[in-house]
Enzyme design. Structure first.
Site, PDB file in Angstrom:
ATOM      1  N   LEU A 214     -23.962   1.103 -31.661  1.00 43.93           N
ATOM      2  CA  LEU A 214     -24.422   2.383 -32.174  1.00 43.93           C
ATOM      3  C   LEU A 214     -24.973   2.224 -33.591  1.00 43.93           C
ATOM      4  O   LEU A 214     -26.044   2.733 -33.922  1.00 43.93           O
ATOM      5  CB  LEU A 214     -23.259   3.391 -32.164  1.00 43.93           C
TER       6      LEU A 214
ATOM      7  N   ASP B 292     -21.454  -1.381 -22.720  1.00 44.03           N
ATOM      8  CA  ASP B 292     -21.329  -1.518 -24.164  1.00 44.03           C
ATOM      9  C   ASP B 292     -21.846  -2.868 -24.648  1.00 44.03           C
ATOM     10  O   ASP B 292     -22.224  -3.026 -25.798  1.00 44.03           O
ATOM     11  CB  ASP B 292     -19.846  -1.359 -24.533  1.00 44.03           C
TER      12      ASP B 292
END
Ligand code: SF4
Ligand code: SF4
Lengths: 430, 558
Positions: free
Chosen positions: B436, B300
Site C-alpha cells: 500500500l 498481498d
C-alpha cells in the site's frame, strides 16, 4: 630506555620496595589484544591519517572483529595481506608495498599521514617497514608523511600500540623552547576541551595535545614543554619526549576526582599557579564530582574487585575504585609494570595490594574462582564465561572507548563499574 | 600483497577453532603470538557462549623468539592435556607460527600424549576459514576412524541394511558449526523433519559431538551434508572409504526441502510418502506444511513479482536463496555471487540457470559496485552487504555468514525445512516497502512524512541517502557509486573511471528529464535511469528529457 633520561620524581613506592611486597610475576598464556587494536581509536582521533597494517589475514580479521560495525563508515585503515609470493622474496614484498601505497594514495588524496603498521608476520620475516616509510616519505615529499610503528602481538600489548604510534610521530614534532603544557595520550574531544578550559582558567594559556586532532597539527617540543600524561600506557613516548628536553610531570592519572585534581595540580605547580587560584577553579569541580560519585559509591563500597591485565589502566583504576569508591582490591594485574610511570598511583594504592605482572590466564582464573570477587575487570574473551560461572564482570575495552578522564567524568567512570552490579541486583532470573 | 578493508572469512585456524569449539571433549593447542586470542571473542560475544573456547595458545612474544619456541610448544601441549584432559587433541599453527616453523604437530606426535592427536596443516597465506574448518573436520574424523576402515574390497554396506536389522533408518547430520548461519536451529528443524519421516539421527557433528560420537559415524545408513563448506570433504571421504551414501541436497527453501526428502528416501530405499508425490506440477501436499507457499501466492504478495534482488553469500546459502527468490517468491535475481571459491563451480551453474554470470570474489568493494550497477531493489547477503546496502539506501536481509551478533538470535530461527521457509518469507519481505505504501508514494510525492524511500513499517523513515537532501534522486545508483568512490575507494580501481562515465551521462539529463525521473518510485528509479541512459546512448541522443524517458520506458516494456 636511555640512561640519560631525567628521572621522574621518585615516589614512596620506589623508595620503599616493601610497600607492595609480593609482586607476582607470571608467564604463560596471555589473553590480551595486540597493539594493532589501537588503530580502532587512533583513526578516529586523526581523521586525516590512514593506518595500513602490513600483515596476514589474521591481522585483518582482528581489526574487523575489534572495530565491529565501524569499519563500514569510512575506512581509514586496512591491511596489506602478505601472500605466498611476498614470503618468498623480500624484494618483491617491498615492491608490492610501494605499488599498493601508491594506489591507495591516488584514490585517497585527502590522506596526510600514512602509518605503516608492523605486525607479527611482517616482523618475523623482517620486512623493514621503517626503511619503507623513509623511502615512501622521500617519494611523496610535501604531500604525505609516511611513518612506521609496530602493533604486533609479539612486541606490543593492546594500548602499547598507541605508545608506539605517538613515538613514531615525535621526530616530526618541531623544536621550540616555548612554554607550554602538553597533554599526551588520546582523550575524548569533549574531555580535552574541558581540560583546556580549566587550564585556561588557571592561567595556563598554551595547552597542546598529542596526538592532535589533525595529524599535521603537531605540537612543538623543547625545554619549555611540561608534559602531563593522560594515559598510563605511554612509557616509550614519555621517555622520548624527555630526550627532546621536555619535563615529565609526576602525577596520578586523571581518573576520578582525586586523580584528576592531583593531575591538574601537578601542572598548576609547574606553572606557578597560586594555590588560591587553583582552589577557586578546581574546588567546585571536586565538590560536584564527589556528589556525582556518591550514588555509585553506595553500590561499590565494600565490594571486592579483581583486575585482569589488559590496558595498563588497571593500577590507576584500582586506585580510584579503592580510594574513591571504597572497593577492596583482590588482585591488580597489569600486562607490564612501568614503576616510574606508575609511581604516583602505586603510592596511593593500599599498602597490601596484590599486584601481578604478566599472565598465565588459566592460573589467574583459578585465583579468580578461589577468591570469588564481587566484580572482575576483564576482556571480552573471558567476560561471558565468568558470568556463566556466576561471577560479575566489567569488560575492560570499554574504558578506552569512553570519556572517563577528569573530575566531571568521575561519576560516569564509577557508573561503568556499578552498572553490572546494579544489573545483577535488578534481574530476577535465577 | 593485497589491500583488504574487510574480509569475508578469517584465517584457516579460525575455521579449526570453529570445529574445536563446536565440539565437546576436543582441545586445540594453537601456536600463535600474543594477541591472537582475539578470536575467542567470536565465540564468547557473537555466539554469546558462556564458556571459553577449548583453545590454548602459546602466545609467544618477541623475546621468546630468541629462545626455544619449540620448548614453549611442548610445555603448552603438556599443560593443556594435563589441565583439560581432552578426548582428542588438535595441534596447529597460526599465520605467524607458520613462518617460524616449529612443527608443533610433529612435536606433539613425539610426546606420547595418550590421546588421539591431529596435526593440522593449514596454509594461512593461501587458504581461509571455511577451508580450515573443512580440513580440520576431515582430518579429525579420519584420524578417529582409522581403526575402523574396512579392508579394501569389502562390499559397500547396503543403504537398506536398517530393514534387515529391523530398525529405523538413521543418518548423520554433518556440517553444522558455531559461527555458521543459524546452525543451531537448522539442526533442530531437520531432526524433527526426519523424525516425522521415521528417520533417526545417529550423529550430529561437529556441533555438539564428542570424539566418541565421531566413532559412531559409520553406523549411519547415510550422511546428510547440511553445510558443504564444512562437511563436503569429510562426506566424500566417508563415501569413498565406508561406502556411506551422501545426501547432497541442502534443504533451504520449499523446493529444496522437498528435493532433499526425495533424495533421502531414495538413498535409504524408503518408499516415498504420498504427500511428497507431485501431481501435474502441483506442489506436493508436504510442501504445504510451510506457510511460505500460501503467503507467497496470496494477493498481498503480488507486488513482490519481479522485484530485483541481488544475492551474495557463501555458496550454499547463495544458491539456495537464488532458487527461493526466483521460483518461490517471484523475484527477479539480478546478481548472484559468492566468496566461496571452493564451491565456485556450483554457484556458476546456479547463475547460468538464471541467465547470469556469477560474481566470485572476496573483495567487498567489487560486490558493492556490482550491487549498485545491478540496480537491485533488495539485497540478500552477509553482514557486509547489510552495510553496503545501507550506504546505497537499499533494503536488505542477511542470509549467510559472516554474521554479527544480531544474527545469532534468541528466538527459533532456522533457515532449513518448512519452518525455515516461514522464517525466510518474513525476514526477506520485511525490509521491502509494504504494497500500500508503495502505491501511495508512487501517487503522492509531496507528503511531508511519508517521503521518497520511506518504509514506515520499519519505523525508521527514509533510507539515509534518500532523505539526505532535496537534490534530484540522490539515492540512485549514480549518486551511490560516487559516494562509494569517495568514501571507500581504496581497492576499487575501476570506480574512478566509472565516475567519469557517470558524470558524462549525468550532464545529458535536462531539468525536465530529471524532474520526470524523480517521479519514478525510488526503488525502481535506479533501473529506469540506467535504461533511459542506455536507450539514449543506443539512439545517440544528445539530451535526455522527459520524452526520452517515456520513449525508453516504452522501449523496455516490450
Ligand atoms: S597478534 Fe600479530 S598476527 Fe595476530 S593480529 Fe596481532 S599483529 Fe596480527
Ligand atoms: S535497516 Fe533496512 S537496510 Fe538496514 S539492515 Fe535493516 S533491513 Fe537492511
Amino acid at each position: 630506555m636511555g640512561v640519560s633520561a631525567p628521572p621522574v620524581q621518585p615516589s614512596p613506592a620506589d623508595l620503599n620496595p616493601h610497600l607492595h611486597p609480593d609482586l607476582l610475576k607470571e608467564s604463560g598464556q596471555r589473553e590480551v589484544f595486540c597493539g594493532l587494536t589501537s588503530i580502532v581509536w587512533l583513526h578516529r582521533r586523526m581523521p586525516d591519517a590512514f593506518f595500513l597494517v602490513v600483515g596476514s589475514r589474521t591481522c585483518a580479521h582482528l581489526i574487523q572483529s575489534a572495530a565491529g560495525v565501524m569499519i563500514f563508515a569510512e575506512p581509514r585503515f586496512g591491511t596489506a595481506i602478505l601472500g605466498e609470493k611476498d614470503l618468498a622474496g623480500l624484494a618483491d614484498a617491498n615492491e608490492e608495498l610501494d605499488r599498493l601505497v601508491k594506489d591507495l594514495l591516488e584514490r585517497r588524496p585527502e590522506i596526510r599521514t600514512l602509518f605503516l603498521v608492523g605486525s607479527c608476520p611482517s616482523e618475523v620475516i623482517k620486512l623493514d617497514l621503517a626503511k619503507a616509510a623513509e623511502r615512501l616519505s622521500a617519494q611523496l615529499l610535501n604531500r604525505v608523511r609516511v611513518l612506521n610503528y609496530s602493533g604486533s602481538g609479539i612486541e606490543t600489548t593492546f594500548t602499547q600500540g598507541e605508545d608506539n604510534a605517538l613515538q613514531a610521530m615525535l621526530p616530526l614534532l618541531p623544536s621550540s623552547d616555548e612554554e607550554q603544557l602538553l597533554i599526551v595520550g588520546t582523550l575524548a574531544d569533549a574531555v580535552e576541551d574541558r581540560f583546556r578550559l580549566i587550564f585556561e582558567r588557571l592561567g595556563i594559556t598554551t595547552v597542546r595535545s598529542l596526538p592532535p586532532r589533525r595529524s599535521t597539527d603537531l605540537p612543538p617540543i623543547g625545554r619549555g614543554t611540561r608534559v602531563l600524561l593522560a594515559q598510563p600506557f605511554l612509557s616509550a613516548t614519555a621517555r622520548a619526549l624527555q630526550h627532546r628536553g621536555a619535563t615529565l610531570l609526576s602525577a596520578p592519572y586523571p581518573f576520578g576526582v582525586e586523580g584528576s585534581r592531583d593531575w591538574m595540580a601537578a601542572a598548576a605547580t609547574a606553572f606557578g599557579v597560586p594555590l588560591a587560584r587553583f582552589a577557586e577553579v578546581v574546588d567546585p569541580l571536586v565538590e560536584r564530582g564527589r556528589r556525582a560519585l556518591a550514588p555509585h559509591r553506595e553500590v561499590l563500597a565494600g565490594k571486592r574487585l579483581f583486575l585482569l591485565p589488559d590496558s595498563q589502566m588497571e593500577i590507576p583504576l584500582a586506585r580510584f575504585l579503592s580510594r574513591e569508591c571504597g572497593m577492596e582490591l583482590v588482585e591488580v594485574g597489569v600486562p607490564y609494570l612501568d614503576r616510574q610511570l606508575m609511581a604516583a598511583d602505586l603510592a596511593l594504592l593500599p599498602a597490601d595490594t596484590q599486584l601481578s605482572e604478566g599472565q598465565d590466564v588459566d592460573r589467574q582464573l583459578e585465583r579468580v574462582r578461589a577468591a570469588r570477587p564481587d566484580l572482575v575487570l576483564c576482556g571480552l574473551g573471558l567476560a561471558n564465561p565468568l558470568e556463566a560461572e556466576g561471577i560479575a564482570t566489567k569488560w575492560s575495552i570499554e574504558l578506552v572507548f569512553s570519556p572517563i578522564h577528569g573530575c566531571d567524568q568521575a561519576g560516569e567512570l564509577a557508573e561503568l563499574f556499578a552498572r553490572p552490579l546494579r544489573r545483577r541486583a535488578l534481574l530476577q532470573l535465577s | 600483497m593485497e589491500l583488504t578493508l574487510w574480509t569475508y572469512e578469517g584465517p584457516p585456524h579460525v575455521g579449526a577453532m570453529r570445529i574445536a569449539t563446536s565440539m565437546e571433549g576436543v582441545h586445540y593447542v594453537l601456536h600463535a603470538p600474543q594477541g591472537d586470542t582475539y578470536a575467542d571473542l567470536l565465540f564468547t560475544m557473537i555466539e554469546r557462549r558462556g564458556r571459553r573456547p577449548p583453545v590454548t595458545y602459546t602466545t609467544f612474544q618477541a623475546r621468546d623468539l630468541g629462545g626455544d619456541t619449540a620448548d614453549l610448544v611442548i610445555r603448552t601441549i603438556r599443560q593443556a592435556v594435563d589441565r583439560f584432559q581432552p578426548e582428542a587433541l588438535l595441534v596447529g599453527e597460526s599465520c605467524t607460527a607458520e613462518l617460524i616453523q616449529d612443527q608443533p604437530g610433529a612435536l606433539a606426535g613425539g610426546m606420547d600424549l595418550g590421546v588421539p592427536m591431529v596435526n593440522l596443516e593449514l596454509p594461512a597465506y593461501s587458504k581461509k576459514e571455511n577451508w580450515g574448518a573443512a580440513e580440520t573436520f576431515y582430518q579429525l574424523v579420519r584420524t578417529l576412524l582409522k581403526a575402523q576402515l574396512p579392508a579394501p574390497g569389502t562390499p559397500k554396506p547396503s543403504p537398506s541394511r536398517w530393514r534387515e536389522e529391523g530398525r529405523r533408518p538413521r543418518v548423520n547430520l554433518l556440517g553444522p558449526s558455531l559461527l555458521g548461519f543459524r546452525c543451531r536451529d537448522d539442526v533442530l528443524e531437520i531432526t524433527r523433519l526426519l523424525g516425522e519421516h521415521g528417520i533417526d539421527v545417529a550423529v550430529v557433528a561437529p556441533l555438539g559431538a564428542r570424539p566418541a560420537d565421531l566413532l559412531r559415524i559409520p553406523t549411519a545408513d547415510a550422511n546428510v551434508c547440511l553445510y558443504p563448506e564444512v562437511a563436503g570433504p569429510v562426506c566424500s571421504w566417508l563415501e569413498r572409504s565406508f561406502g556411506t551414501p551422501v545426501v547432497r541436497s541442502v534443504p533451504i527453501g520449499i523446493g529444496a526441502t522437498a528435493d532433499f526428502l526425495r533424495e533421502l528416501h531414495a538413498v535409504l530405499d524408503l518408499a516415498l510418502p504420498a504427500d511428497l508425490e507431485t501431481v501435474e506440477g502441483q506442489p506436493s501436499e508436504a510442501e504445504r506444511r510451510s506457510r511460505l507457499p500460501w503467503y507467497s501466492k496470496s494477493v498481498d504478495s503480488t507486488y513482490l513479482t519481479g522485484k530485483r534482488v541481488f544475492i551474495f553469500a557463501d555458496a550454499t546459502h547463495a544458491i539456495a536463496a537464488a532458487r527461493i527468490a526466483s521460483r518461490e517468491l517471484g523475484f527477479q535475481v539480478v546478481g548472484l555471487g559468492s566468496y566461496s571459491r571452493e564451491q565456485a563451480r556450483e554457484v556458476r551453474a546456479a547463475a547460468a540457470e538464471l541467465g547470469l554470470e556469477a560474481l566470485i570474489t572476496d573483495d567487498y568493494l567489487v560486490v558493492e559496485k556490482a550491487m549498485a550497477e545491478a540496480a537491485a531493489e533488495l539485497v540478500l547477503g552477509t553482514q557486509m552487504e547489510r552495510h553496503s546496502a545501507k550506504r546505497l539506501g537499499l533494503p536488505c536481509a542477511v542470509i549467510s555468514a559472516p554474521l554479527h551478533v544480531q544474527d545469532v538470535p534468541a528466538r527459533y530461527s532456522p533457515q532449513m525445512g518448512w519452518e525455515g521457509a516461514n522464517v525466510i518469507f518474513d525476514s526477506w519481505v520485511h525490509p521491502l516497502m509494504m504494497g500500500l505504501e508503495e502505491h501511495l508514494i508512487g501517487m503522492f510525492r509531496h507528503d511531508f512524512e511519508f517521503v521518497d524511500g520511506h518504509r514506515s513499517h520499519l519505523g525508521d523513515g527514509a533510507p539515509a541517502s534518500a532523505s539526505a537532501s532535496t537534490a534530484p534522486s540522490p539515492e540512485e545508483a549514480s549518486a551511490t557509486s560516487t559516494a562509494v568512490a569517495t568514501a571507500a575507494a581504496p581497492a576499487a580501481g575501476t570506480i574512478t573511471a566509472a565516475v567519469a562515465v557517470r558524470e558524462a551521462l549525468e550532464s545529458l539529463w535536462t531539468a525536465d528529464g530529471e524532474a520526470e525521473l524523480a517521479k519514478i518510485p525510488f526503488f525502481v528509479r535506479g533501473k529506469v535511469r540506467k535504461n533511459t541512459e542506455a536507450f539514449a546512448r543506443e539512439r545517440g541522443l544528445e539530451r535526455i528529457d522527459a520524452e526520452a524517458l517515456y520513449d525508453a520506458k516504452a522501449h523496455f516494456s516490450r
